[in-house]
Design an enzyme around this catalytic site. Sequence first.
Site, PDB file in Angstrom:
ATOM      1  N   ARG A 158       0.697  -1.122   0.088  1.00 23.74           N
ATOM      2  CA  ARG A 158       0.132  -0.170   0.015  1.00 23.74           C
ATOM      3  C   ARG A 158       0.935   1.253  -0.104  1.00 23.74           C
ATOM      4  O   ARG A 158       1.387   1.717   1.147  1.00 23.74           O
ATOM      5  CB  ARG A 158      -1.080   0.083   1.119  1.00 23.74           C
ATOM      6  CG  ARG A 158      -1.804   1.337   1.072  1.00 23.74           C
ATOM      7  CD  ARG A 158      -3.063   1.097   2.066  1.00 23.74           C
ATOM      8  NE  ARG A 158      -2.821   1.211   3.540  1.00 23.74           N
ATOM      9  CZ  ARG A 158      -3.878   1.689   4.414  1.00 23.74           C
ATOM     10  NH1 ARG A 158      -5.011   1.625   4.107  1.00 23.74           N
ATOM     11  NH2 ARG A 158      -3.463   1.273   5.437  1.00 23.74           N
ATOM     12  N   ASP A 441      -4.626   4.284  14.126  1.00 21.90           N
ATOM     13  CA  ASP A 441      -3.705   4.938  12.943  1.00 21.90           C
ATOM     14  C   ASP A 441      -4.274   5.995  12.363  1.00 21.90           C
ATOM     15  O   ASP A 441      -5.062   6.858  13.289  1.00 21.90           O
ATOM     16  CB  ASP A 441      -3.564   3.624  11.977  1.00 21.90           C
ATOM     17  CG  ASP A 441      -4.939   3.381  11.366  1.00 21.90           C
ATOM     18  OD1 ASP A 441      -5.937   3.934  11.506  1.00 21.90           O
ATOM     19  OD2 ASP A 441      -4.965   2.460  10.508  1.00 21.90           O
TER      20      ASP A 441
END
Length: 542
Positions: A158, A441
């Site tokens: 990613r 996150d």
Amino acid sequence: MSNIILLQSPPPKLEVVQKNIFRKEALEFIAELHNEFDVQIETLYKQRLLRSLEAKSNANLDFKTSPERSDKLWRIAELPSRLENRHLDLGDVSASNTAHFVSALNSDVQGIQVDFDDGHCPTWKNQLVAFQNISLAVNGRLLGAPLSIVTSPVLMLRPRAWNMLEHNILIDGKEAIGALVDFGILMYHNAKKLHEANSGPYFYLSKLEGASEAKLWNDIFIWSQEALGIPQGTIKACVLIENIYSTFELDEILYALREHSLGLNCGIWDYCASIIAKFGDRKEFMLPDRNKYVNIDLHFLSSYMKLVVSTCHARGAPATGGMAAAMLRSGYDGTDRESKAIINRILEAKLKEIETGVDGFMVYDSRVVPYVNELWKKNGAMSNQIHRKFNFNITAKDLLTIPSGGVTLQGLRHNVAVSILFIYHWLAGVGHFFYSGNVEDSATAEISRSQIWQWIRFSATLEDDPNICVTAKLVERKATHFANHAHRNLCRSNAERKRLTAAKYMSMELFLMRNPPEFITSYLNDNHKYRTLHNKALLSNL
């Protein structure tokens, strides 16, 4: 050839790593990528800006008729054998954390979300270590990891999203694009080896705002495969549907990537934050306390997931759900009463996703993997559920009707804490952290700080006491109280105390901005405090 300059000297003990990762040929590949797609990327930024300005006066999104949507016959290209089963990925795995990355490679899962985005902080050191560890793993030379990439879970790489710049690289006098740097380096060093092993390269694509951005990625894939001499269609990519605009263009996104598509993924916190970012200055879009009132059972999020699943399956593509962020306590293995309760909550939520039709999802804590695998054995005998077709008839109203509910003092405290702690850890060069039993996150930080901004904007009333509204003064008190508590319990050095104080003031700045930035990571990545902490070698090699 382009003029490409690295503005950072290598950190201690990483001199050879930097020289290898950014060798001349790799730099040329990155520069060529930028030269080829710079105009399109600048157009993307301008289109995003124009669309954001239009949203200020018009929130009437709807599904538009398009050739891609009207034609019911097309399907994405056939999936490679290693991607037919997408039951379980480990999420938020930053390869800069070597021990965590090695542990993930040894886990009994189908894939690993090797993250340069939500769960990763892109300091120069972290980038070098992550690039190096991925290359070592692909070549079977990472200590403690499987000797062959064929026997480990597939790497779902990613790269950073389009909003992130790479301030440490100049190409023809312009800062590089974070997404192109990550993609380019990962492709240059690993694509051929992954292709030879029938194991990639495979990607997650973050924060796309519609089909035109998917088309841009598809063009990048085509160009890169040709440049590196690997067959067209080798790259496969799963698009994370984290933006409200993308939800209205699912067919078009899949069509744009149809030769390279690995389906779509649901990311609910970034998705909710995007609704606030686009339309949050209107009271009808005020989102209630997320811990109490916002979950996948609610109609607007249930509709979103059902739409992703039905659209994917109609096109022969896998649909993946979100990540289970709950963590077992340190030292616990799932056999004690507390751990069993956490695992049961995870399994209950994931069973609902399976019943909705998803073909897989993510977890963070590898200790819950055996339990989730057992869940799939009981409820998913086949590799995927693409054969299940749905016609949910989701409307724009289903997606845009915000649930009722209020704001709690506990919810306010929690959002304040997550916002401050995320910035505190980012300033330390860490992209995710653990708080109150969950991994946090940038996605959870995004929704946390966005909600507080919105609650202040509309003077939201507290459920705990209808006479109290959320104000800047109340938020400042809660931020100060949390910071004082964290100073005593979290900080062991003067540098940590200073970092926490900075995190508190930066959070307050985000809470009170008239026009806050759309992405917390852009705000931090461009901030002088962060750049000063992690750019001490700036220009020393010129």
